[in-house]
Scaffold this active site. Structure first.
Site, PDB file in Angstrom:
ATOM      1  N   LYS A 164      64.844  37.315 -25.932  1.00 17.41           N
ATOM      2  CA  LYS A 164      63.870  36.447 -25.083  1.00 17.41           C
ATOM      3  C   LYS A 164      62.605  37.268 -25.287  1.00 17.41           C
ATOM      4  O   LYS A 164      62.303  38.411 -25.809  1.00 17.41           O
ATOM      5  CB  LYS A 164      64.177  36.624 -23.580  1.00 17.41           C
ATOM      6  CG  LYS A 164      64.274  37.748 -22.908  1.00 17.41           C
ATOM      7  CD  LYS A 164      64.686  38.082 -21.801  1.00 17.41           C
ATOM      8  CE  LYS A 164      64.893  39.362 -21.009  1.00 17.41           C
ATOM      9  NZ  LYS A 164      65.189  39.531 -19.605  1.00 17.41           N
ATOM     10  N   TYR A 208      30.821  48.968 -23.016  1.00 19.92           N
ATOM     11  CA  TYR A 208      30.421  48.092 -21.937  1.00 19.92           C
ATOM     12  C   TYR A 208      30.312  48.917 -20.730  1.00 19.92           C
ATOM     13  O   TYR A 208      31.106  49.824 -20.490  1.00 19.92           O
ATOM     14  CB  TYR A 208      31.364  47.056 -21.742  1.00 19.92           C
ATOM     15  CG  TYR A 208      31.294  45.650 -22.694  1.00 19.92           C
ATOM     16  CD1 TYR A 208      30.167  44.952 -22.725  1.00 19.92           C
ATOM     17  CD2 TYR A 208      32.549  45.511 -23.574  1.00 19.92           C
ATOM     18  CE1 TYR A 208      30.021  43.820 -23.635  1.00 19.92           C
ATOM     19  CE2 TYR A 208      32.424  44.164 -24.342  1.00 19.92           C
ATOM     20  CZ  TYR A 208      31.102  43.466 -24.514  1.00 19.92           C
ATOM     21  OH  TYR A 208      31.223  42.484 -25.224  1.00 19.92           O
TER      22      TYR A 208
END
EC number: 5.1.1.1
Length: 819
Positions: free
Chosen positions: A488, A714
């Site tokens: 999965k 940033y």
């Protein structure tokens, strides 16, 4: 494949077998894997019992056309016209036959061992000796108890030199390999930490490895490692190299780097000689010095050696599976071409089911030891076994034998340039394409043309490591216990059909996915294994049925919806898996609901219970063992109640990855193997048991010199306390490197050194402090690998390895390696 004449009867005599013979035909091919059958009429299958008992696959091998088997027990039923050679130990019989074959030839045999570098040294010696020698060598890294005899079996009368590597992991193994190889010349490569766990100390490991050379006339290696043996072994000639001791035969005195090359200077016979190699990393330098020493010991002139070593090329012993243009998959094995490695590559191609067309691009094969007509007849037979749809031959020899290739869609070119000029007409689309070419044909040019251009950040998946992990868990199971592999979430971030194809080839019993669409993707990629869907959505029940997917049923609501759909479509006995909640309290029927569930199952003809299962909450932690035991007891009560009600058997399973090793009492009929496949299991304390399968790599875009206090990134969150250097690398949170790693929390490997992040993680990039590291723009940067594992990254940001793996973005290119 050999020229020496062996028959069923002669092999029986050689290995001392009790024979049940129906015929006495010729034998030319040795087989040890039921999934890899070639030249079946003349093949001898050894029913080895290493990971799995080979005897249980004899019927499958017989159906593939093989008629002669080496076994350790008399068969209960003798198959029509089959020969059985019964021996006490099948592996010893394989080795005895190879040892006999080795004794039939008088050639110069080089045995190579060590902890690291065996395969590289072998391949480089092949490149260096090939101009004037006909050489047989171990294919890929065939150096095990099984790989060595299979390699030795390839000796032919035309061979002048044999290059065989030998690897061991425990006491007693090298004596058996020495008897098979019987080397005249020994080469000892770097002695590192690999397989230390099999020996009491490093000295014991060295002593064991040196058994390979007990009758060798010449031994080449590092002075420091061979010194003690020189003093007590006067019958062997030693040739030693060293960077530290001038007593060595080759005393390396200088190493000068120029761009990507290295100039080595050394004292040899009291004179200075030099050697130019196209590598600078220390592992390659050490392997190159070993090769330099070997050729000097063999009598080659320093000038000849230097000229040849300058042309050494990188060695990749791994297939690479990559995404290609026009929805193609490219298997790149374009670094060497011989008939043994071609067989390995074709077998890997055969495993791939994701595309309707299988294509081989093959160059001429050199130094096969076979007559040209015989060589290409054998190649043609191998192609037929694989079921190729398209064949492209490159080289004059293949063109001369084009009539042997019995494939309608075939093309032939004189050289690689001619093929590339015609590449548009070939119209590659939705194909699995294997590139297999001798180095001189430069198939890397074809690879560049066909491989999809992608983001430079790459996640490398080692499929051999995944198989190792699968086999580790299988070794904990009793015979007959099935394995369900969890694939999965894009196989925990590792891929879809690439992983599923391998698991299917290695005969896992079930796959499990989270959603129906994941199962559909596997079916369309050619996966035929049973697939359980953990979260079946009612609006996709039609796909569930159309693609033969098996749903988990965990509630009465889902039971009613699925039952109604099946009744509306006149479907009965549809396979379902019933989930029991024994304490997870996530999904599943609780203890008080089992009686009502049984009543509905008896009344409902739509369902056939394929399995009943539950999920352990904390199977890896001894703190919660009492709770785990309670879960197991509740599960047993539930499945016994269901089985009594419906009156037939079904599969029972509760164990997840950690439970496989810690809770053998609860293996039942099947176990569910999840993240352990990918090399992570907190319950496994032996560091050598599991191998991490994934490495995440990127590169440096730019390097800047930064003054102390200047801000980086940033919001000006990053800075350096002192003047230094920062490297901007090509990975960010859009690739799965989460913002939590910023501002010094995360680290990456640059030039083998851990360096910290600086400032915030941006969408597509981040910055590292590389002060004091000899880093350059374009250098490789490792986010995680076996040195800094995903467990360490998980600790850095307070999460679990599952989250690290599953967060790697789909825009990050996956490259799959397979030896």
């Amino acid at each position: 494949m050999v020229h020496a004449e062996y028959t069923v009867g002669s092999v029986a005599n050689i290995i001392g077998a009790k024979a049940i013979m129906m015929n006495d035909g010729p034998l030319t091919t040795l087989l040890t894997d039921s999934r890899r059958i070639s030249n079946a009429p003349e093949a001898l299958f050894f029913a080895l019992s290493n990971r799995r008992d080979g005897h249980q696959f004899i019927t499958d091998v017989y159906k593939a056309g093989v008629r002669t088997f080496v076994v350790s027990k008399r068969p209960n039923e003798v198959l029509t016209d089959a020969n059985y050679l019964i021996v006490p130990d099948v592996l010893q019989a394989l080795q005895a036959l190879a040892a006999h074959h080795r004794r039939q030839f008088d050639l110069r045999v080089v045995g190579i061992t060590g902890s690291n570098g065996k395969t590289i040294v072998k391949e480089w010696l092949y490149q260096l000796l090939m101009p004037d020698q006909n050489i047989v060598r171990s294919p890929k890294s065939y150096n095990s108890q099984i790989g060595v005899p299979l390699s030795v079996w390839n000796i032919k009368p035309v061979n002048d030199v044999a290059l065989f590597e030998a690897g061991i992991s425990a006491i007693g193994e090298m004596r058996r390999l020495e008897a098979v190889i019987q080397p005249e010349i020994g080469v000892l490569t770097h002695l590192g930490a690999a397989h230390d766990e099999g020996f009491t100390d490093r000295e014991q490991k060295l002593n064991e490895k040196m058994l390979l050379f007990k009758d060798s006339k010449l031994l080449v290696g590092q002075y420091e490692e061979l010194l003690s043996y020189k003093d007590r072994n006067t019958s062997t000639k030693f040739f030693c190299w060293s960077r530290r001791y001038d007593q060595a035969d080759l005393y390396v005195i200088g190493e000068d780097t120029k761009k990507k090359d290295l100039y080595l200077r050394a004292i040899y016979h009291q004179q200075e000689i030099e050697c130019h190699i196209p590598f600078t990393d220390q592992a390659s330098v050490e392997n190159a010095i070993t090769c330099w020493s070997t050729l000097l010991a063999l009598g080659y002139q320093p000038e000849v050696i230097s000229e040849r070593m300058e042309r050494l090329t990188p060695v990749s012993m791994r297939l690479e599976l990559k995404n290609g243009v026009n929805d193609c998959s490219i298997i790149d094995d374009s670094y060497n071409s011989d008939i043994q490695s071609l067989e390995i590559a074709l077998n890997f191609l055969k495993q791939q089911n994701q595309h309707p067309i299988k294509t081989l691009i093959l160059s001429d094969i050199y130094q096969s030891g076979l007559d040209e007509d015989e060589l290409y007849r054998r190649v043609a037979a191998m192609l037929t076994d694989v079921g190729l749809n398209k064949f492209i031959g490159v080289g004059e020899a293949l063109k001369r034998h084009s009539d042997l290739v019995l494939i309608d869609n075939k093309y032939f070119y004189n050289d690689t340039s001619e093929l590339l000029s015609d590449i548009q007409r070939l119209n590659f689309r939705d194909e699995t394409i294997l590139l297999k070419g001798a180095r001189s044909f430069e198939f890397e040019r074809i690879s560049r043309a066909l491989v999809q251009k992608a983001h430079e950040t790459v996640m490398e998946i080692n499929l051999n490591a995944l198989v190792n992990n699968l086999n580790f868990y299988r070794s904990k199971l009793a015979p007959g216990v099935k394995v369900m592999a969890m694939v999965k979430a894009f196989s925990y971030g590792s891929g879809t059909f690439e992983i599923a194809n391998l698991l299917q080839y290695h005969k896992v019993d079930y796959l499990a996915v989270a959603y129906i669409d994941e199962g559909v993707a596997l079916r369309t990629a050619g996966i035929t294994l049973p697939i359980m869907v953990l979260n079946p959505e009612p609006n996709a029940f039609d796909k569930l049925v159309n693609y033969n997917l098996e749903p988990e049923v965990y509630s009465f609501h889902l039971f009613d919806e699925l039952s109604q759909y099946l009744q509306d479509n006149d479907i009965i006995n549809y396979p379902v898996h019933l989930k029991i909640d024994t304490g997870m309290h996530r999904l599943g029927f609780e203890a008080g609901e089992i009686a009502e569930l049984c009543k509905l199952l008896v009344q409902n003809a739509s369902f056939k219970v394929r399995s009943v299962f539950s999920h352990l909450v904390s199977s890896d932690s001894s703190v919660h063992d009492d709770f785990t035991l309670t879960q197991i007891l509740k599960f047993e009560q539930a499945f016994k109640q269901i089985q009594e009600a419906i009156g037939y058997e079904f599969i029972k399973h509760i164990n997840n990855t950690s439970g496989i090793t810690r809770w053998g009492v609860a293996h039942y009929d099947m176990v569910r193997l999840g993240i352990g496949l990918y090399g992570v299991d907190a319950a496994v304390t032996d560091p050598a048991a599991l191998q991490p399968i994934a490495s995440l790599k990127t590169s440096i875009s730019q390097i800047k010199n930064i003054k102390a206090g200047e801000t980086v990134g940033y919001n000006r969150n990053g800075s350096l306390a002192k003047d230094g250097r920062i490297a901007t690398v090509r990975i960010g949170y859009a690739d799965g490197y989460l913002r939590a790693f910023g501002n010094g929390v995360g680290s990456m490997l640059v030039k083998g050194k851990l360096v910290r992040t600086v400032g915030n993680i941006a969408m597509d990039m981040c910055m590292l402090d590389v002060t004091g590291v000899d880093a350059k723009e374009g250098d490789e940067v490792i986010v995680f690998n076996d040195q800094q594992g995903i467990e360490e990254l998980a600790k850095q940001i307070g999460t679990i390895p599952y989250e690290i793996l599953t967060n790697i973005s789909q825009r990050v290119k996956r490259v799959y390696f397979y030896e």
